[in-house]
Scaffold this active site. Sequence first.
Site, PDB file in Angstrom:
ATOM      1  N   CYS A  95     -33.649  44.247 -34.263  1.00  0.00           N
ATOM      2  CA  CYS A  95     -32.307  43.770 -34.646  1.00  0.00           C
ATOM      3  C   CYS A  95     -31.443  44.850 -35.290  1.00  0.00           C
ATOM      4  CB  CYS A  95     -32.414  42.546 -35.540  1.00  0.00           C
ATOM      5  SG  CYS A  95     -33.060  41.117 -34.655  1.00  0.00           S
ATOM      6  N   GLU A 142     -29.324  30.974 -34.062  1.00  0.00           N
ATOM      7  CA  GLU A 142     -29.199  32.290 -33.453  1.00  0.00           C
ATOM      8  C   GLU A 142     -29.722  32.245 -32.009  1.00  0.00           C
ATOM      9  OE1 GLU A 142     -29.725  36.037 -36.276  1.00  0.00           O
ATOM     10  OE2 GLU A 142     -31.441  35.722 -34.971  1.00  0.00           O
ATOM     11  N   HIS A 178     -16.526  36.282 -28.837  1.00  0.00           N
ATOM     12  CA  HIS A 178     -16.433  37.527 -28.076  1.00  0.00           C
ATOM     13  C   HIS A 178     -15.951  38.692 -28.947  1.00  0.00           C
ATOM     14  CE1 HIS A 178     -17.174  34.917 -24.712  1.00  0.00           C
ATOM     15  NE2 HIS A 178     -17.447  35.998 -23.998  1.00  0.00           N
TER      16      HIS A 178
END
Length: 138
Positions: free
Chosen positions: A23, A129, A71
Site C-alpha cells: 500500500c 476499501e 476519480h
Amino acid sequence: MYTLKTNACFDSAHFLHGYEGKCANIHGHRWKIEVEVGRESLNETGTNRGMIVDFSKLKKDLNEMTEDLDHSFIIEKGSLRPKTMDALKEEQFRIIEVDFRPTAENFAKYFYEKMQKKGYHVIVTTVYETPNNCASYK
C-alpha cells in the site's frame, strides 16, 4: 431508536506514505461509504411526518461528498515532494490533499464528521476499501 442507512461509492487512487508494504505504492479502490443516522422519535408534522429524514436528502448529502472525491488522487498533505506535485499538476491530474493518512479508518471518521456538520445524528459510518474489508467510526 429509529435508524436509516444509505451508501454511496466513489473511485480514487491513494497510497500510504511511510507504510512498509504494497500500500506504499499508488493503487486504486472503489470505496463504498455507508452512513447510518438515527433519532429517538420521528418527525410529527410536515412533509417528513413519520420519518427521521427524507432518504433522498440523506442520499443527496452523502453523494455530494463522494462526488467531490470521485476519480481523484487522494494524498496526505506533505507526502509527496514538491517536484512530484508540480509534475502531477502539470499533467492536470485531479489531486485532493487531506490532513490525514488516507486509510479506511480515517475516511470513516472523515465522513462521520462531515455528515454531523450537515446536522445528522450519525450513529456509525463504515468505509469499505474492498468488498470484504471495511472500517467503521461511531
